[in-house]
Design an enzyme around this catalytic site. Structure first.
Site, PDB file in Angstrom:
ATOM      1  N   GLU A  30      26.715   4.028 -66.757  1.00 37.41           N
ATOM      2  CA  GLU A  30      25.343   3.525 -66.812  1.00 37.41           C
ATOM      3  C   GLU A  30      24.356   4.694 -66.801  1.00 37.41           C
ATOM      4  OE1 GLU A  30      26.508  -0.530 -64.331  1.00 37.41           O
ATOM      5  OE2 GLU A  30      25.582   1.172 -63.305  1.00 37.41           O
ATOM      6  N   LEU A  68      24.846  -2.856 -67.751  1.00 41.48           N
ATOM      7  CA  LEU A  68      24.908  -2.908 -66.288  1.00 41.48           C
ATOM      8  C   LEU A  68      25.930  -3.959 -65.873  1.00 41.48           C
ATOM      9  CD1 LEU A  68      21.120  -2.626 -65.390  1.00 41.48           C
ATOM     10  CD2 LEU A  68      22.846  -0.836 -65.471  1.00 41.48           C
ATOM     11  N   SER A  69      27.175  -3.704 -66.248  1.00 36.49           N
ATOM     12  CA  SER A  69      28.275  -4.616 -65.954  1.00 36.49           C
ATOM     13  C   SER A  69      29.523  -3.785 -65.716  1.00 36.49           C
ATOM     14  CB  SER A  69      28.499  -5.603 -67.106  1.00 36.49           C
ATOM     15  OG  SER A  69      29.651  -6.394 -66.870  1.00 36.49           O
ATOM     16  N   GLU A  70      29.769  -3.460 -64.457  1.00 30.99           N
ATOM     17  CA  GLU A  70      30.919  -2.615 -64.124  1.00 30.99           C
ATOM     18  C   GLU A  70      32.232  -3.259 -64.548  1.00 30.99           C
ATOM     19  OE1 GLU A  70      27.504  -1.234 -61.793  1.00 30.99           O
ATOM     20  OE2 GLU A  70      28.410  -3.222 -62.085  1.00 30.99           O
ATOM     21  N   PHE A  93      27.754   4.221 -57.899  1.00 30.28           N
ATOM     22  CA  PHE A  93      28.168   4.309 -56.505  1.00 30.28           C
ATOM     23  C   PHE A  93      29.514   3.614 -56.384  1.00 30.28           C
ATOM     24  CE2 PHE A  93      23.581   4.466 -56.568  1.00 30.28           C
ATOM     25  CZ  PHE A  93      23.270   5.477 -55.659  1.00 30.28           C
ATOM     26  N   ASP A  95      30.572   1.949 -54.160  1.00 26.91           N
ATOM     27  CA  ASP A  95      30.361   0.628 -53.567  1.00 26.91           C
ATOM     28  C   ASP A  95      30.418  -0.478 -54.630  1.00 26.91           C
ATOM     29  OD1 ASP A  95      28.612   1.593 -50.783  1.00 26.91           O
ATOM     30  OD2 ASP A  95      28.631   2.897 -52.523  1.00 26.91           O
ATOM     31  N   HIS A 139      25.121   1.361 -50.770  1.00 26.62           N
ATOM     32  CA  HIS A 139      25.239   2.552 -51.610  1.00 26.62           C
ATOM     33  C   HIS A 139      25.755   3.751 -50.817  1.00 26.62           C
ATOM     34  CE1 HIS A 139      22.119  -0.011 -53.396  1.00 26.62           C
ATOM     35  NE2 HIS A 139      22.431   0.519 -54.566  1.00 26.62           N
TER      36      HIS A 139
END
Length: 344
Positions: A30, A68-70, A93, A95, A139
């Site tokens: 990203e 924005l989609s891990e 991150f 997380d 985070h």
């Protein structure tokens, strides 16, 4: 030739060298490009803290901004690795691995096993870990133990720029999935790093300080806290051996056990939460394999079993400190306190 550079620069340099060496290495994440190539833009943002800044100008479309989609792009990276590429995917991150964990532990980690050893998945997943950056509970977590629990994953967490460069090069060249954990509070720390390419083998801990009285084992940021504690203890005549694990899976059990067999005392420092972390894992292993050498109970210095606090004063207390590590060492030297462990 060596010169002093930061850990952030060392990671960038490792990526650049490997992309020059191997055309199958690609980068995904990203905002690692961040609009570069559009009118008026001539340099990449390089991710949230600029680690990959400048690489787009050198390697062009081998760097890919992702949605924005891990779950989507980590899955794409795993698929690309299975098809012959060597993707390095950046989670802003670590997380955020919660939304793409299935792609990591049910897919990437299991392909080699499920296909009888014939499948290779050379993907590296980079991400920031650790507290102390005032980034709040979502985070700032040290989630390394979750990855070490999964067979098929290799887990790396360097404590300095030299190790970061060599371990990342090794990670990219490895044919198995690697979780590469970067402590955000170490990005600016400088040390001597050779300009040329080099790889550090997995599973080889680094003994940073020799000592005969107590063994301290740690990784990442808390290695530096352990070294501070060791320097303080030396003033009182206590010589501690400090071991930097560097890789958490595989882990260098031989170096740990050999040290404990000589010192007879062990303090394990882990920024992760105290339940089922690296400290408990190492304490259990030493208790099972070197119990006869122990002169006192193993001490564990960890973060407390709470989310990472946002208040700066509380966050500073949350992370294991040099003082809390020194206190644990003194306890293991004291017969009265040797059976108790401590949270930071």
């Amino acid at each position: 030739m060596s010169r002093k550079i930061s850990m952030k620069q060392a990671i960038n340099e490792a990526l650049d060298l490997e992309m020059r060496r191997d055309p199958t290495v690609i980068l995904m994440g990203e905002d690692i490009v961040g609009g570069t190539g559009a009118h008026g833009e001539d340099d990449a943002w390089g991710g949230v803290l600029g680690v990959t800044k400048g690489l787009y100008a050198k390697h062009g479309d081998r760097l890919m901004d992702t949605p924005l989609s891990e779950s989507a792009y980590i899955g794409a990276a795993v698929g690309a690795a299975a098809c012959g590429l060597r993707p390095v995917a950046e989670l802003m991150f670590m997380d955020f691995m919660g939304v793409c964990f299935d792609q990591i532990f049910n897919q990437a980690a299991k392909f080699r096993y499920m296909f009888g050893g014939k499948a290779e998945t050379p993907v590296v997943i980079r991400g920031m870990v650790g507290a102390g950056f005032r980034a709040a509970a979502q985070h700032s977590q040290m989630l390394t133990p979750l990855f070490t629990h999964i067979p098929g994953l290799k887990v790396v967490c360097p404590s300095n720029a030299y190790d970061a460069k060599g371990l990342l090069i090794q990670s990219i060249r490895d044919n198995d999935p690697v979780i590469f954990c970067e402590h955000k509070n170490l990005y600016g720390l400088e040390c001597e790093v050779p300009a040329e390419s080099y790889a550090i083998p997995f599973g080889e801990a680094n003994v940073l300080r020799d000592g005969d009285d107590v063994t301290i084992v740690s990784y990442g940021l808390t290695v530096h806290r352990a070294m501070e504690a060791a320097a303080t203890l030396a003033k009182d005549g206590t010589e501690t051996e400090v071991i930097d694990l560097r890789t958490l899976s595989p882990i260098d059990w031989d170096t740990i056990v050999e040290s404990v067999e000589r010192t007879g005392r062990l303090v394990v420092v882990d920024e992760a939460h105290p339940r089922c972390n690296l400290a408990t894992d190492i304490a259990a292993f030493v208790g099972q394999n070197a119990f006869g050498a122990l002169k006192a109970g193993v001490q564990m210095v960890t973060a407390p079993h709470t989310p990472v606090p946002f208040a700066p004063s509380l966050e500073d207390l949350y992370v294991p400190s040099a003082d809390s590590i020194a206190a644990a060492v003194r306890r293991t030297l004291s017969p009265k306190g040797a059976s108790r462990s401590i949270a930071a």
